[in-house]
Design a protein around this motif. Structure first.
Motif, PDB file in Angstrom:
ATOM      1  N   LYS A 151       9.853  23.440  13.912  1.00 30.94           N
ATOM      2  CA  LYS A 151      10.040  22.177  14.619  1.00 30.94           C
ATOM      3  C   LYS A 151       9.079  22.073  15.787  1.00 30.94           C
ATOM      4  O   LYS A 151       8.739  23.070  16.415  1.00 30.94           O
ATOM      5  N   GLU A 152       8.665  20.848  16.047  1.00 30.15           N
ATOM      6  CA  GLU A 152       7.983  20.504  17.294  1.00 30.15           C
ATOM      7  C   GLU A 152       8.786  19.371  17.895  1.00 30.15           C
ATOM      8  O   GLU A 152       8.826  18.271  17.338  1.00 30.15           O
ATOM      9  N   GLY A 153       9.449  19.658  18.994  1.00 29.39           N
ATOM     10  CA  GLY A 153      10.354  18.675  19.576  1.00 29.39           C
ATOM     11  C   GLY A 153      11.519  18.453  18.622  1.00 29.39           C
ATOM     12  O   GLY A 153      12.145  19.399  18.150  1.00 29.39           O
ATOM     13  N   ASP A 154      11.800  17.170  18.319  1.00 26.44           N
ATOM     14  CA  ASP A 154      12.886  16.837  17.405  1.00 26.44           C
ATOM     15  C   ASP A 154      12.426  16.751  15.954  1.00 26.44           C
ATOM     16  O   ASP A 154      13.239  16.555  15.055  1.00 26.44           O
ATOM     17  N   LEU A 155      11.124  16.878  15.709  1.00 25.08           N
ATOM     18  CA  LEU A 155      10.573  16.703  14.372  1.00 25.08           C
ATOM     19  C   LEU A 155      10.435  18.041  13.654  1.00 25.08           C
ATOM     20  O   LEU A 155       9.784  18.966  14.137  1.00 25.08           O
ATOM     21  N   GLU A 156      11.068  18.132  12.485  1.00 21.63           N
ATOM     22  CA  GLU A 156      10.970  19.328  11.657  1.00 21.63           C
ATOM     23  C   GLU A 156       9.732  19.203  10.777  1.00 21.63           C
ATOM     24  O   GLU A 156       9.697  18.428   9.840  1.00 21.63           O
ATOM     25  N   LEU A 157       8.681  19.953  11.122  1.00 23.16           N
ATOM     26  CA  LEU A 157       7.411  19.865  10.405  1.00 23.16           C
ATOM     27  C   LEU A 157       7.437  20.632   9.085  1.00 23.16           C
ATOM     28  O   LEU A 157       6.776  20.240   8.127  1.00 23.16           O
ATOM     29  N   VAL A 158       8.176  21.732   9.047  1.00 21.28           N
ATOM     30  CA  VAL A 158       8.370  22.496   7.812  1.00 21.28           C
ATOM     31  C   VAL A 158       9.876  22.580   7.598  1.00 21.28           C
ATOM     32  O   VAL A 158      10.593  23.164   8.414  1.00 21.28           O
ATOM     33  N   LYS A 159      10.332  21.959   6.514  1.00 20.81           N
ATOM     34  CA  LYS A 159      11.760  21.924   6.211  1.00 20.81           C
ATOM     35  C   LYS A 159      12.057  22.913   5.088  1.00 20.81           C
ATOM     36  O   LYS A 159      11.613  22.719   3.957  1.00 20.81           O
ATOM     37  N   GLU A 160      12.782  23.972   5.414  1.00 20.57           N
ATOM     38  CA  GLU A 160      13.175  24.965   4.422  1.00 20.57           C
ATOM     39  C   GLU A 160      14.320  24.388   3.593  1.00 20.57           C
ATOM     40  O   GLU A 160      15.350  23.990   4.131  1.00 20.57           O
ATOM     41  N   LEU A 161      14.133  24.338   2.277  1.00 24.27           N
ATOM     42  CA  LEU A 161      15.145  23.791   1.384  1.00 24.27           C
ATOM     43  C   LEU A 161      16.036  24.874   0.787  1.00 24.27           C
ATOM     44  O   LEU A 161      17.218  24.627   0.512  1.00 24.27           O
ATOM     45  N   ASP A 162      15.466  26.040   0.549  1.00 25.21           N
ATOM     46  CA  ASP A 162      16.220  27.131  -0.051  1.00 25.21           C
ATOM     47  C   ASP A 162      15.410  28.413   0.102  1.00 25.21           C
ATOM     48  O   ASP A 162      14.204  28.358   0.389  1.00 25.21           O
ATOM     49  N   LYS A 163      16.073  29.537  -0.090  1.00 21.98           N
ATOM     50  CA  LYS A 163      15.366  30.811  -0.099  1.00 21.98           C
ATOM     51  C   LYS A 163      16.151  31.794  -0.942  1.00 21.98           C
ATOM     52  O   LYS A 163      17.367  31.681  -1.091  1.00 21.98           O
ATOM     53  N   GLN A 164      15.419  32.738  -1.510  1.00 24.77           N
ATOM     54  CA  GLN A 164      16.016  33.830  -2.261  1.00 24.77           C
ATOM     55  C   GLN A 164      15.399  35.126  -1.750  1.00 24.77           C
ATOM     56  O   GLN A 164      14.166  35.256  -1.731  1.00 24.77           O
ATOM     57  N   VAL A 165      16.241  36.041  -1.330  1.00 22.76           N
ATOM     58  CA  VAL A 165      15.767  37.340  -0.890  1.00 22.76           C
ATOM     59  C   VAL A 165      15.568  38.187  -2.140  1.00 22.76           C
ATOM     60  O   VAL A 165      16.514  38.440  -2.884  1.00 22.76           O
ATOM     61  N   LEU A 166      14.324  38.591  -2.393  1.00 17.93           N
ATOM     62  CA  LEU A 166      13.997  39.356  -3.593  1.00 17.93           C
ATOM     63  C   LEU A 166      14.191  40.848  -3.386  1.00 17.93           C
ATOM     64  O   LEU A 166      14.628  41.552  -4.296  1.00 17.93           O
TER      65      LEU A 166
END
Length: 94
Positions: A13-28
């Motif tokens: 995020k920069e300020g209130d704006l999420e520049l990279v939005k994580e949708l999901d993750k899997q720990v391998l």
């Protein structure tokens, strides 16, 4: 900094704006070296919307109790992801 794999995120995020939005993750893999695959979207400022889904595989090393990113591989499109899946299936199917 993250002290467990579950705390690791690529959201940015920069300020209130999420520049990279994580949708999901899997720990391998977990341990001193941890590998995680993320599904995410980047903010497109000119269109004022999120772009297409992307994927990234990242390796982290735990040092002094905290995980630090050591390498990454970005998968830029669903088409590229499907080609990687097909290749892996070909190599691993018995």
């Amino acid at each position: 900094m993250a002290t467990t794999p579950d705390e690791i995120s690529i959201s940015y995020k920069e300020g209130d704006l999420e520049l990279v939005k994580e949708l999901d993750k899997q720990v391998l893999t977990k341990g001193a070296w941890t590998t995680i695959i993320f599904r995410y979207q980047d903010w497109n400022n000119s269109k004022q919307e999120y772009g297409p889904e992307k994927y990234t595989i990242r390796r982290y090393q735990k040092r002094n109790g905290e995980y630090q990113q050591k390498s990454k591989f970005n998968i830029s499109s669903k088409d590229q992801a499907k080609k990687i899946i097909d290749a892996l299936k070909h190599w691993t199917d018995d």
